[in-house]
Design an enzyme around this catalytic site. Structure first.
Site, PDB file in Angstrom:
ATOM      1  N   HIS A 139      -3.828  -4.982   0.352  1.00  0.00           N
ATOM      2  CA  HIS A 139      -3.323  -5.438   1.648  1.00  0.00           C
ATOM      3  C   HIS A 139      -3.370  -6.962   1.708  1.00  0.00           C
ATOM      4  CE1 HIS A 139      -2.921  -1.602   3.819  1.00  0.00           C
ATOM      5  NE2 HIS A 139      -3.911  -1.197   3.026  1.00  0.00           N
ATOM      6  N   CYS A 193       0.842  -1.208   0.000  1.00  0.00           N
ATOM      7  CA  CYS A 193       0.000   0.000   0.000  1.00  0.00           C
ATOM      8  C   CYS A 193       0.876   1.257   0.000  1.00  0.00           C
ATOM      9  CB  CYS A 193      -0.983  -0.037   1.169  1.00  0.00           C
ATOM     10  SG  CYS A 193      -2.355   1.140   0.969  1.00  0.00           S
ATOM     11  N   GLU A 242      -2.249  -8.800   3.998  1.00  0.00           N
ATOM     12  CA  GLU A 242      -2.522  -9.209   5.376  1.00  0.00           C
ATOM     13  C   GLU A 242      -4.012  -9.200   5.695  1.00  0.00           C
ATOM     14  OE1 GLU A 242      -2.110  -4.724   5.684  1.00  0.00           O
ATOM     15  OE2 GLU A 242      -1.300  -6.349   4.449  1.00  0.00           O
TER      16      GLU A 242
END
Length: 208
Positions: free
Chosen positions: A187, A82, A189
């Protein structure tokens, strides 16, 4: 699988990235200092927030020379997430400070000229297209979906750099790779099994 160093420079959700690396079967180490950057064999630069804030934090902590040496001279595999991806570029319309300049790219704000109702920031799940073989994303694994939260996007000057494209009011670069340098606008994650697969691939990428 090797260990990934995750850089904590005050502008990223480091704990979430570490947890996903561990879920992917890897080992993760939170690092803060130039000396720790110099020891890294794989490095993630996460990031949320404004471009100038991110660059100023890297500068304030004395990280800029160590990062550039690791990325460009020592060919350490680096993944920007990001804001971390955007910091790897030359400039951003969001701020006035120069970026790291590792990738010949600029960061632009979303601007929709068709009068549509698309919102900024671009937030939520979106599919990607993978136009070429690369070490991060499979080209033959069917639909891949990732979670995005951003108001700015990367525009690469070299057409060889993008490895994933997303459409949100027009196509933009969702991921790039130049040799040992990777960036993803989404993202991993927060992207469940797709993010886990991506981080697993990064774990397996060899250090020159």
């Amino acid at each position: 699988m090797s260990e990934i160093s995750v850089l904590d420079y005050g502008a990223g959700n480091v704990s979430s990235v570490i947890r996903m690396i561990e879920r992917a079967g890897g080992r993760a180490r939170r690092i803060y200092s130039p000396a720790e950057v110099a020891e890294a064999t794989k490095l993630i630069i996460p990031g949320v927030g404004a471009f100038d804030y991110g660059m100023s934090q890297l500068e304030l902590r004395g990280l800029l020379p160590a990062l550039t040496t690791a990325a460009l001279e020592n060919a350490v595999p680096v993944l920007g997430i990001c804001l971390g991806m955007q910091l790897m570029c030359r400039t951003s319309q969001e701020g006035k400070m120069p970026g790291l300049g590792w990738i010949d790219a600029h960061v632009l704000r979303f601007s929709f000229t068709n009068g549509g109702s698309l919102r900024v920031p671009h937030m939520g799940w979106n599919t990607i297209q993978v136009p070429r073989e690369n070490q991060l994303l499979a080209t033959d694994s069917g639909e891949q979906r990732f979670y995005f939260v951003h108001s700015y996007y990367v525009a690469c000057n070299d057409p060889a750099d993008p490895i994933a494209i997303t459409d949100y009011g027009g196509k933009f670069v969702a991921a790039f790779q130049r040799k040992n340098l990777f960036g993803v606008q989404f993202h991993p994650e927060k992207s469940h099994r797709f993010g886990m697969e991506l981080l697993s691939n990064f774990l397996e990428f060899p250090h020159a």
